[in-house]
Design an enzyme around this catalytic site. Structure first.
Site, PDB file in Angstrom:
ATOM      1  N   HIS A 207       0.776  -1.295  -0.105  1.00 60.50           N
ATOM      2  CA  HIS A 207       0.075   0.126  -0.052  1.00 60.50           C
ATOM      3  C   HIS A 207       0.815   1.324   0.101  1.00 60.50           C
ATOM      4  O   HIS A 207       0.348   2.442  -0.188  1.00 60.50           O
ATOM      5  CB  HIS A 207      -0.764   0.004   1.096  1.00 60.50           C
ATOM      6  CG  HIS A 207       0.042   0.495   2.578  1.00 60.50           C
ATOM      7  ND1 HIS A 207       0.708  -0.635   3.234  1.00 60.50           N
ATOM      8  CD2 HIS A 207      -0.389   1.483   3.179  1.00 60.50           C
ATOM      9  CE1 HIS A 207       0.979   0.182   4.131  1.00 60.50           C
ATOM     10  NE2 HIS A 207       0.592   1.351   4.270  1.00 60.50           N
ATOM     11  N   ARG A 208       2.114   1.277   0.249  1.00 61.63           N
ATOM     12  CA  ARG A 208       3.030   2.564   0.277  1.00 61.63           C
ATOM     13  C   ARG A 208       2.907   3.193  -0.981  1.00 61.63           C
ATOM     14  O   ARG A 208       2.917   2.764  -2.022  1.00 61.63           O
ATOM     15  CB  ARG A 208       4.295   2.176   0.681  1.00 61.63           C
ATOM     16  CG  ARG A 208       4.845   1.384   2.111  1.00 61.63           C
ATOM     17  CD  ARG A 208       4.592   2.515   3.200  1.00 61.63           C
ATOM     18  NE  ARG A 208       4.984   2.016   4.472  1.00 61.63           N
ATOM     19  CZ  ARG A 208       4.884   2.753   5.551  1.00 61.63           C
ATOM     20  NH1 ARG A 208       4.486   3.954   5.488  1.00 61.63           N
ATOM     21  NH2 ARG A 208       5.046   2.058   6.717  1.00 61.63           N
TER      22      ARG A 208
END
Length: 349
Positions: A207-208
């Protein structure tokens, strides 16, 4: 005198930490809590399910602030949080981790001269491209009590000239993990639902922004996971940001077992029974260790250096891989939340 705490949360890792600390607050004479949820994580899969599963009372305030650029989101939160703090007049503002909700709470409280307690203080990735790194540094600068999960966090604060109010208490995420795994063994049905055998799959989370904001970055992550999935199926609970990025960039998840985001108990069950973890999440790196699972972190750096030093974690692209693994006693014994509350009860006003 009963001390009133306003606890500010907004994202999944904060709900998990708050669950452990809120239970300790309820056990501790002399403390009472008002919970404020900014709404940073707002949908059913990323927010409400955690409150239900972890036994957190519904928040007293729900701001429903999400979306937009970092500055816009933080600014909107700052306005709303300030108004609530003026009305509530707490003795302590309790903050968790490193999100925009954390920074907004820190700014609002500091400008009102309210004492701040920061849970998970001193953690550093030393990558200032990460918004979380800026949020951590600024929050620590204005905090009255800095509750550190590790010895590395103590050292980081000392190097920054912060010594007053610093406490090594262990990691509240470990408190939460111990509770969750006991519940998950009874409550979770996810292995059966996905037809997974213990040890027969790996688990991934992505998700970064550094891994999702460009086609090149996300394509690299997916290719890496798809290649690893040739050895063993990889279950990927898909973060909304990653799903939207893949759609926008024209990428697919072929070869991966994609499922919706899962609640904390299902995640604990997946972690306890997987063979390996692939993640870019700081929290999941630690959760992998709590379940004693080898982890590959799909980043160039980690906040949790002790997981690498102890042989449980390896950074993406690094050839360094320890042949021995050891325990990490500095995370504590599942009593970090009680230790935090004891400090706050005993603190002078």
């Amino acid at each position: 005198m009963i001390k009133k705490l306003v606890s500010i949360v907004g994202a999944r890792p904060q709900f998990v930490k708050a669950a452990a600390v809120s239970r300790a607050i309820a056990r501790m004479p002399g403390l009472t809590e008002v919970m404020l949820h900014t709404g940073q994580h707002f949908d059913e899969d990323m927010s409400d399910v955690f409150f239900r599963e972890l036994g957190i009372a519904p928040p007293h305030y729900q701001l429903n602030i999400n979306g937009g650029r970092h500055g816009e989101m933080t600014g909107r939160m700052l306005i709303e949080i300030e108004a609530i703090l003026v009305d509530e007049q707490p003795n302590i503002v309790l903050l968790y981790g490193d999100t925009n909700s954390t920074l907004a709470g820190a700014l609002a409280a500091s400008k009102l001269h309210l004492p701040i307690a920061h849970v998970e203080a001193g953690v550093r990735s030393f990558n200032r491209r990460m918004p979380e790194e800026i949020n951590r540094i600024l929050t620590d600068r204005v905090s009255t009590w800095l509750f550190c999960p590790t010895h590395a966090a103590l050292t980081n604060l000392a190097h920054e000239g912060i010594a007053s109010g610093v406490h090594h208490v262990g990691d509240v995420m470990y408190d939460a993990a111990l509770d969750a795994v006991r519940l998950a063994r009874v409550e979770s049905r996810i292995l059966r639902g996905l037809d997974l055998a213990p040890g027969g799959y790996s688990l991934a989370t992505v998700h970064r922004p550094d891994n999702t904001d460009t086609r090149e970055a996300l394509a690299r992550v997916l290719a890496y996971l798809q290649n690893a999935a040739r050895e063993r199926p990889i279950v990927l609970p898909l973060h909304p940001r990653t799903r939207a990025a893949a759609k926008r960039l024209g990428l697919t998840f072929d070869g991966l077992m994609v499922i919706p985001p899962v609640g904390y108990l299902d995640m604990a069950q997946l972690l306890e029974n997987c063979a390996t973890v692939f993640t870019d999440s700081g929290g999941v790196q630690k959760e992998a260790y709590f379940h004693r699972k080898p982890c590959i972190t799909m980043r160039k750096e980690t906040e949790w250096v002790e997981t690498v030093d102890a042989g449980w974690n390896r950074l993406w692209g690094s050839d360094a891989s320890s042949t021995t693994r050891r325990d990490i006693p500095e995370y504590g014994h599942g009593d970090a939340a009680d230790r935090i509350c004891a400090v706050l009860v005993g603190a002078s006003d």
